[in-house]
Design a protein around this motif. Sequence first.
Motif, PDB file in Angstrom:
ATOM      1  N   THR A 159       0.772  -1.171  -0.030  1.00 29.72           N
ATOM      2  CA  THR A 159      -0.189  -0.177  -0.048  1.00 29.72           C
ATOM      3  C   THR A 159       0.872   1.150   0.041  1.00 29.72           C
ATOM      4  O   THR A 159       0.595   2.207  -0.850  1.00 29.72           O
ATOM      5  N   LEU A 160       1.852   1.071   0.726  1.00 34.34           N
ATOM      6  CA  LEU A 160       2.680   2.229   0.895  1.00 34.34           C
ATOM      7  C   LEU A 160       3.608   2.540  -0.368  1.00 34.34           C
ATOM      8  O   LEU A 160       3.934   3.676  -0.914  1.00 34.34           O
ATOM      9  N   ALA A 161       4.230   1.450  -0.749  1.00 31.20           N
ATOM     10  CA  ALA A 161       5.216   1.326  -1.960  1.00 31.20           C
ATOM     11  C   ALA A 161       4.847   2.308  -3.010  1.00 31.20           C
ATOM     12  O   ALA A 161       5.147   2.850  -3.658  1.00 31.20           O
ATOM     13  N   ILE A 162       3.266   1.933  -3.383  1.00 34.63           N
ATOM     14  CA  ILE A 162       2.416   2.448  -4.660  1.00 34.63           C
ATOM     15  C   ILE A 162       2.547   3.840  -4.466  1.00 34.63           C
ATOM     16  O   ILE A 162       2.679   4.624  -5.400  1.00 34.63           O
TER      17      ILE A 162
ATOM     18  N   ALA B 125       5.795   8.020  -3.776  1.00 36.62           N
ATOM     19  CA  ALA B 125       6.015   9.400  -4.485  1.00 36.62           C
ATOM     20  C   ALA B 125       5.159  10.289  -3.994  1.00 36.62           C
ATOM     21  O   ALA B 125       5.700  11.531  -3.773  1.00 36.62           O
ATOM     22  N   TYR B 126       4.168  10.009  -3.162  1.00 41.33           N
ATOM     23  CA  TYR B 126       3.435  11.158  -2.594  1.00 41.33           C
ATOM     24  C   TYR B 126       3.925  11.210  -1.160  1.00 41.33           C
ATOM     25  O   TYR B 126       2.957  12.068  -0.521  1.00 41.33           O
ATOM     26  N   LEU B 127       4.671  10.346  -0.744  1.00 40.57           N
ATOM     27  CA  LEU B 127       4.936  10.580   0.725  1.00 40.57           C
ATOM     28  C   LEU B 127       6.223  10.886   0.958  1.00 40.57           C
ATOM     29  O   LEU B 127       7.296  10.068   1.262  1.00 40.57           O
ATOM     30  N   PRO B 128       6.754  12.167   0.637  1.00 42.35           N
ATOM     31  CA  PRO B 128       8.082  12.436   0.792  1.00 42.35           C
ATOM     32  C   PRO B 128       8.682  12.356   2.182  1.00 42.35           C
ATOM     33  O   PRO B 128       7.871  12.551   3.381  1.00 42.35           O
TER      34      PRO B 128
ATOM     35  N   ARG C 119      15.908  14.459  -1.557  1.00 42.22           N
ATOM     36  CA  ARG C 119      14.560  14.328  -0.858  1.00 42.22           C
ATOM     37  C   ARG C 119      14.526  13.167  -0.068  1.00 42.22           C
ATOM     38  O   ARG C 119      13.622  12.514   0.692  1.00 42.22           O
ATOM     39  N   GLY C 120      15.902  12.538   0.331  1.00 43.08           N
ATOM     40  CA  GLY C 120      16.191  11.651   1.360  1.00 43.08           C
ATOM     41  C   GLY C 120      15.762  10.246   0.517  1.00 43.08           C
ATOM     42  O   GLY C 120      15.806   9.353   1.398  1.00 43.08           O
TER      43      GLY C 120
END
Lengths: 368, 650
Positions: free
Chosen positions: B142-145, B148-151, B225-226
């Motif tokens: 869920t998170l991997a997808i 990109a929106y979770l900097p 962006r880390g």
Amino acid sequence: MATENVTIFRTVLRIPWHILLVAGVLVTVGAAALYSASEGSWTPWAGKHAVRGAVGAAMVLVLAFVDFRILRIWAYPVYLLSIVVLIVLLGIGGGGGVARWIHIGGFTFQPSEPTKIAVLLALARYFDSQPLDKMRSILTYLPPLVMIAVPFILVVEQPDLGTALALALGSLTLLFVAGLPWRYILVSFIGLVAAVPVLWSQLHPYQKTRVMTFLDPEADKLGAGYQITQSKIALGSGGLFGKGFLMGSQSQLNYLPEKQTDFVFTMIGEEFGLVGNMFILGLYLLLIGSVLGISYRVSSRFAQLTCIGVAMMLFLYVFVNVAMVTGLLPVVGAPLPLISYGGTAMLTVFLGLGVVASAVVHDRPAVE
Amino acid sequence: MSKKVKQKENRRVTGRRTFLLGSGMLLATSFLSGRLYQLQVAQNNRYKRLSDRNQFDRRVVPPRRGRLVDRQARLLAGNAESYLLHITPLYAGDVDKSLAQLASLIELNDEVIGRVREQARKGPSFRPILIRESLTQRELSTLAIRSAYLPGVTFEKSLRRIYPQGALTGHVTGYVSPLTSQEIEENSSLRDLPDLATGKIGIEYALEPKLRGTPGGERVEVNARGRPIRVFRDFEPESGGDVKLALDIGLQQYVTEILRRGQSEPVDMATAAVQRAIAGNRELKLHLASGENMLLRDRIGNITPPESGAVVVMDIRNGEILSMVSSPTYDPNVFTERLLTRDWRRLNEHPRDPLLNRVTAGLYAPGSTFKMVVALAALEAGIINERTSFFCKGSMELGNATFHCWLEDGHGTMNVVRALERSCDVFFYEVALKTGIQRIKAMANKLGLGYVTGIDIPGEKQGIIPHHDWKLATHGVVWTPGETVVASIGQGYVLVTPLQLAVMTARLASGTKAITPSLQTVDGVPEFAELDISPEALRIVHKGMFEVTNGSLGTARAHNLPSRLGGMAGKTGTVQVKRITKEQREAGITKNIERPWKERDHALFVGYAPIKDPRYAVAVVVEHGGSGSSMAAPIAKAALKRALETEGKA
């Protein structure tokens, strides 16, 4: 028919090809840098940049065929037109927004850039038409001040202080070379220094931040000072010969902001080192020197002043940009002409070079 | 003409000024070049370092922790892949927003969100903060997808300690848990390993240096962006050493089961009667809340929780601990990650302290199991011999005090073998008075009582073997003969751990070696110190212990091992916790089962088998279990039987 052919042939011969050559090299360097900025890809910047360069060069050639006397005639109307455009722009963008751009058919265009050319053409035209013995009178220099002040204020209001200052400085240079007596220069310089506190209070908060950041970039490493700090790191880590094409870690890993526009010089510095940077500065000196050289050769005062104005404009672009990325000036948003991605600045430079070409091609010895 | 002159003049001025302008430009350009030289050449090293720091995130790679396996190489503590979720405030920008976003995607409770916020507020913005451990595969994808929106949100693989046997080996393995600030203070090199889990108790703590391994180093190339781009391993981490324990997990499971059941039958939890009993009993509820899944019905029909206590099964030849059960126990897996307040509260509210390792830190009066010590001390000192006898009339007077035997009517004439067989108290009162507490103390120490055994479990208690100086030092008064009398039957000040009892029994059975316990498997036969006890004295005591299970009146005659397994010898112990009050006696409450659990006697048994060439020693303590003969002896017998039967098979 034959005469016409001869005229075209002579025109082609008289075109200052060396200027075009140097400009071409700069555009090529820019395309290579932009290729690297997108991690080794022609999209989204490098390809477009090359195309724009070609279009710009073509524009220079077209302008070369425009009789310089026509430019002289059109100098005032063009100036007025650009003032109108600036006013309209302010009207559209009014309401607190930033009104720098015009959107035409998918292109964005920043009118304040070519305004620089319009202003310097108008000023050259003005000084060209002044009585020769009035050049030491202060009155001669008052109308030009107004001619500069109007677009300056309009651009400041956009607000775009950087461009406005470049415009003002470039144009004032024409007053200087036209022969403004030293005593006035001295007086206005003192006046300017005295006016700094007043100007400061007029600045927008974000502009103040920029200046403060410039004065002490370490204080805000991750905010506004981030760009300067990262730019210095990128340049400094490049060393003498750089990290190699496509190998600049600062740029490739996105530490360097705006690497395709304002900080392209930094990126070149990181990948090609001091040698690369000096090469580029050398190219610009060659270009500027050539234009200044032309100013000595052309016979009309209009052409002479125009060439000096174009050279100064070019120089200011380069100086402000390089001083900015090396942390000597605040971040004002100044592109590196012909190398930075961005159509308007490139167009302006090619416009200037076209005017110079036209001046050279159509120069006639003064009537004795 | 004048115009021409003027024109020339103007041109000259402009030319001069242009030259000045050009010179100015050259000057300014050289100035820029100087600046470039300063940055790129003079300060190159400094900026190179800064760039390197930008580019690479130097990280310490935690080593893989050594595994714990039982004697058959069955996993007791291992490492499972787990995904950690971190947030770096510097790259995340708005931490609150990111957390809210995450909470809509995966399970995040308010406690966690509060903690992350707090850390983000306090700590430096570039330091990643742990949000969650052990993400599930579903959560991970869920998170991997949406990555990109979770900097600033990153997940990384790590190893999480797991204890596949859970509560069954909880007291043996102990557990690892995240580093504490105190540990970092003591060892600053741990600062680089914020996510390291270290042993806090049990084997995990005792063998920490061996299990931990050596951390490696790597550089992670990160973008602005880390986000990690590439990883360079500079040096590999060195895994910790695996440790093979002597434990036999099959035996451990069996012993746990029989200890917990005691003499009662498990009930079907689903019946209405049981549910009613639970509903009206707060204690039962607390047991169930901390994960208990078994309830018993005792002889008089009450629903009770499983028995508490400890059992140790030890190999007499080499000291290996085959089974070590402490009940109640806990699941060490709850500690490996951030301990939930809920779990911690439940463990603490549990009425019987499941975190106490009763084997090594539970202190009990040894009761009659101490009688071998008194007998040996007296026999060795020549105070008694095999034929020396005393008359037990049910009590003994000493000064103004009367000391009772457990058998009210008395045992009659007793020699040492009979006194051990039937556990006559009066005989030992008399013997102890003649022997003196100092000799008894010395023998107890020889057999391992009063000292820590040195087993690989932290927090071991040494117990108390009282004597003259001890009394004077701790109580400020002199030792009295009456106290010797009480000590002779393992009560009063005497306190031992079940592990010490097992060691004592192993030493008694061996007769020659001062065996020490080992949780790790032992290669060959270790060099134990000489026990130095007279063989004749030992022979007599062995005979007494034989009679306990084999004699016609032996206290554990009902619980002998079949002869095909070589029989067993042992000693029961029943320790009075609280006297039966006058009111209880008048109300007819004299049986343990009728008294409140807390007031019932402790039930003990120590024994070894087979009788000839003993192989295993066992010690059993059932807290408030009633009597040694009816409660502890059958457990000891079953444990020994199982150990002998499965020997070389399991």
